[in-house]
Enzyme design. Sequence first.
Site, short mmCIF file in Angstrom:
data_model
loop_
_atom_site.label_atom_id
_atom_site.label_comp_id
_atom_site.label_asym_id
_atom_site.label_seq_id
_atom_site.Cartn_x
_atom_site.Cartn_y
_atom_site.Cartn_z
CG ASP A 97 -5.25 -11.46 -39.99
OD1 ASP A 97 -4.89 -12.17 -39.02
OD2 ASP A 97 -6.34 -10.87 -40.03
CD GLU B 54 -5.06 -16.31 -38.71
OE1 GLU B 54 -5.43 -16.64 -37.57
OE2 GLU B 54 -5.27 -15.18 -39.17
#
Lengths: 566, 566
Positions: free
Chosen positions: A262, A299
Amino acid sequence: MSRELKRKIGVNFNDAGLAEIRFWSPEAETVELKTEAVTVALEKKELGYWELSGAGIYPGNTYQFLINGETLIPDPASLSQPQGVHGPSEAVDLSAFSWTDQDWKNPELGDYIFYELHTGTFTPEGTFEGIIAKLDYLVELGITAIEIMPVAQFPGGRNWGYDGVFPFAVQNSYGAAAGLQQLVDASHAKGLAVVLDVVYNHMGPEGNYFEQAGPYFTEKYHTPWGSAINFDDAWSDGVRRYFIENVLMWFRDFHIDGLRLDAVHAIKDLGVKHLLQEISEEVDQLIEATHRKHHLIAECDLNDNKYINSPDQHGYGMDAQWIDEFHHALRVTAGEPATGYYSDFSGIKDLEKSYRDAYIYDGVYSPHRLKTFGGTAEGNAGSQFVVFSQNHDQVGNRMLGERSSTLVSYEMQKLMAGAVICSPFLPMLFMGEEWGETNPFLFFTSHGDPELIKAVSKGRKAEFAAFHAEGEAPEPQSEDTFNQSKLQWDLLQSDGHSELLSFYKTIIGLRKKYAPLRNTNRKQLTVSADAKTNCLVLRRWEEEVQVLCLMNFSKNTQDITIPDDK
Amino acid sequence: MSRELKRKIGVNFNDAGLAEIRFWSPEAETVELKTEAVTVALEKKELGYWELSGAGIYPGNTYQFLINGETLIPDPASLSQPQGVHGPSEAVDLSAFSWTDQDWKNPELGDYIFYELHTGTFTPEGTFEGIIAKLDYLVELGITAIEIMPVAQFPGGRNWGYDGVFPFAVQNSYGAAAGLQQLVDASHAKGLAVVLDVVYNHMGPEGNYFEQAGPYFTEKYHTPWGSAINFDDAWSDGVRRYFIENVLMWFRDFHIDGLRLDAVHAIKDLGVKHLLQEISEEVDQLIEATHRKHHLIAECDLNDNKYINSPDQHGYGMDAQWIDEFHHALRVTAGEPATGYYSDFSGIKDLEKSYRDAYIYDGVYSPHRLKTFGGTAEGNAGSQFVVFSQNHDQVGNRMLGERSSTLVSYEMQKLMAGAVICSPFLPMLFMGEEWGETNPFLFFTSHGDPELIKAVSKGRKAEFAAFHAEGEAPEPQSEDTFNQSKLQWDLLQSDGHSELLSFYKTIIGLRKKYAPLRNTNRKQLTVSADAKTNCLVLRRWEEEVQVLCLMNFSKNTQDITIPDDK
C-alpha cells in the site's frame, strides 16, 4: 522447512514444539512474558531484542508482554488476536497447516489478471470460507489471481483493512491464520494465485501499542497519518526487520503469491538502501531457498520508475506498480467530471498517452499538484503496471461509494472493461464490476473509541469539499454502511447483469487466447486518439498476428479511419 | 554575455540599462514595486511569477515589494542589503565589474588544496579587501584554493554565515557584491581558485521574509532548523528555480570556481529528480556555454555515494564531498576522547579504513546513530573526498572553540597535517592552523531580536551536554566572542609558529612535487595500521615512484616493520 526459514520475531515454535520468543523493545529496562499460567523474564540481547527459549507457552495459549514491570501490551508481532486489538495475543504454530499445493506454480506476472476483493463484503458470510465457495465462479470468470484487501487485525469486525494494527495477525472475524492458509491452498488447487494487500506506511489509530513497545515512529517526516514509521532514524534496524519479517511470513508460511504494498510513496526512507530494496533482496533470497516465485507490487503515485527498476539499474526492485493515472484518464474519457484529483486529466489524449507511456505526468507541470511531476517509464515492460477502471479506493473514496454501474451507461461499462483488459498492462477488476454490481462500496469502520469514531466521521465529511459533492457522507461507523457495501450475488440471476458477466468472460478469454493481447511488450503497439470524436484506436501485435481495438467513448456512432499497418 | 546567461529572478538590467524585474509570489493577489520615487504594479505571469520591464529603477536605487497592498518586504532575490536584513533591497548591475581574469583556468579538482577561511575573522579588517592583502601569503603557503564561509547577507556584522537570509546578496559589511568580485579577480590573478560555501538547506531565523513572499517551506519534513525548504511539495518549482539561479549566479557573475553546498543531507527532496541533480545538469549547461569549469562539492554525512556519482550511474552528480569520518578517526587517533559524535570511532584502525575505503561506516551498525549506516564508496576517486584535521565546524562546535594547537602537542599538529596532506583525498586547512593559531574559533552572532539572542545562547549551552563539557559556553552574541576568534597574524613572528608554517609549506610542496602524493587514485595505495603501537604505514605510488608515509601517533618511539613492496 529449516530453522533459518522461520519467523525471527514474536512467538514461534521449534521442531521440538518449544516456544522461541523474540521481542523488540530497545529502550525497555525489563521485559516479561505473561501468560495465564506464568510470568517469565526475557533476556536482553543485542540491537534492542529480548529473548526467551522454551517458556511454558504452547499454541493456543494467550500472552502479553510486561515492560518495565508496568506496561502490559499485546505482542506487536502477534499472529492472532482472538479477543480483538485490545486483548492478549495468542501463540500460533504456523507450521501446523497441512498444505496440499506442492504442485502449484505461481504464474509469471505477465499472465496475471487480478480480481480485487474485500473479504468482509465479497460474500454474505464475509469470511475466507465465503471466498472459497466462490472460487469456481472466479475460475469461470477467467481471472488468474485474487487480490485480497488487507487482513491484518483491525478494531472490530468492519474495516477496509487499512486501520490494521497487528501486521502479523490475520483478522479473527475473517477466519484467522488457518482460515487464510486454507483459502490460499484452495485457490492454488483451483489454479488461482493469491495476492495480499499489506500496509507498511502507517499503523491504524486504535489498538496501536507500538509506541509502548519501541521507537516504531519518527518525527522526521509527516505523512497523511501523522508521524512516519521509523525506517531511517535511530533504532530503525528493528523496525525495518519487523516489516521484512512480515513480507517473508506471507510468502513462506501462507504461500501468498504476491504482495500489493500500500502507498509506498508514504514509506519515508532516505537511508542508503531503501526499505523496498531491502525487501526485494530478502525475497530474492527466500525464492532461492524455496524455489517458489513471489511478486512484489507497489501502489505508488510518484511516476518514478526507480521503484520498479531492478537494483542493477539503481532501482528498488519492485516487480510492478499500480498506475492510477490510467484510471483517471479512462474515467474522464468516459465522462467523469474533471474535479478533485481528476482535474489534471482532460480525457482521451491522456488515455492515449497512458497506453503509450504508462505515466501521463512524466516530467511536466501538474496543475493539481502545483508542481512539475514525474519521470518517464521508458524501458519498463507493460507487465510492470496494473490498471483498472475501478478499485476499492476509486470507488470507496467517492462520498457515496458509487461503482461504475450507477455512474455510466451499460455500454460504457463494457467499453471500460475492454479498455482495461485489452491494455498492454496487467488488468485488475474490482469485485462485482463484472456483473455491474449496483450496491456502493462505502467507507466503513467499527472502531471502539468514541473520540476516534467522531473524528473519522468528521474527516470523511471534510474530505469531499474538493469534489464539491452534494449531500451527506454516509456514517462510516454504522453497520448499515457496511451492509450496503456487500455484493448482491442474486443480481447474477437478472438479465442485464448476467449479460455483462458474459461480456467480461468473453473479453478475458480473448486476452488469454490471442498473443497480441496477452503480451505486455509495450513496443508492439500503436495507439492514436481523436479528441473530437472521442475515439481511440489501439493496435497490438505479436509476430504476424494483429489485434485492432476500436474504442468509441462518444455517445454517437463515429467513423474511424483505421491507420495503416505498422 | 548573452541575455540567456543572465539571472532570471530579482531585479536585473538588460543591455540597454533598463530594469527587468521578476518576483515569485504564487499566492499573491497583487504585487507592486516600491522605490523612493515610484510605486509600479507587476504583471502576473505563469507559475507564480510577477514581471515588470523598464520600471524607473536603476543601479543604486533601493526598493521593496508590496504584496496585496499591505505586506512590504525586501526582495528575496536581493543582490544588496545596504541597511542590513530588515532594510530595503538595492538594485545592482552585476555586469558592471571589469574582470581581468580572462586567462584564468580553474584547476582540476584533483589539484585542489583548500584553505577554509571566515571573512570576518581571517584578518583584522574582516573584509574581502583584507583577504586580498593576504593572497601572496596564501600563494607562498602553497594552497591552491580559498574556500570562503558563507557570505549571504546575515543579521548584523558578526556571524559564521549560516544564518544568511538573502542568498543572492553579498554581506554588506564584508564589501558587498563588488567586493567579492574584486576578491575573486585578485585571487585568479595570483593563481588561486575560489570556492564559496552556500546554504540551501535552511534560511536564518532573523530577517527571514520568505514566508511572506511565497511557499518557500513545507511541513512535510522536519530539519534541525524546523520546517524544510520546499523542494518537492506544491509550488516547489519556483523554490527550486530560486536556488538554481543562485548557483548559476555565483559561477557566471562572480567567477566562483566551486561551491561547497552546506549539509546537503538536510535538503529534503523525494521527487523524481533530486534538486542536486538538477543543479548539476544546469551547471553542465552553463559550462558548455561559457567554457569555464566549475566544481560542486557537497557537505554530506550520509556515506551515500549516490550524491557524488554521475547521473549515468543514477547519482546526483556532485563532484566531491566532505568526509567528516576521516576527521573523526584522525582526531581520536590523535587522542581526542571518544565522546559525543566521536564515540563511534576507536582510533587508528578507523583511520586505516578511511584511507582505504573513504567511508568508515559503510553498511555497518553505528552505536552513535543507533542504526546500520552508510554504503560503500567503491569506484569513487580520491578527488571526490575533501579531508581535514580541523574545520570551522569541528573547531567551532566545541564549547570553547579550541583549535588543534591548544589540544594536541606541537609534534601531533605536524603529524595531523601530514596525515591530511599526504592522503589520497583533497586536503583542506582551516585558516591559521598552518601556524598553530592559539585563539579559539567560537560561535558568534550579532542578531537584533532579543528573543532570538536568548534562544541561541540557551541552545548553545544545551548542545554541550552530549560532550559533558565543563565550564560555560561563551556568549555567542558578545562582540568579545567574535574578537577572540580573530586570527593573530603576529604569532607568525614567533619561533614555534613560524616553524610550523615552514613545515606546512614543505609538506604541501611535497604533495605537489611527487606524483604518488599528488594523484588521487585510490587503487594506488596500501595502508596498514597497528592499534598496539598506534602507528600507520601508508604506501602510495605512481608508475615506478613510491612514497612511504610512516605515522607514529603514540607518545613513544616505535619500531615499524615496513611491509613488502606492493
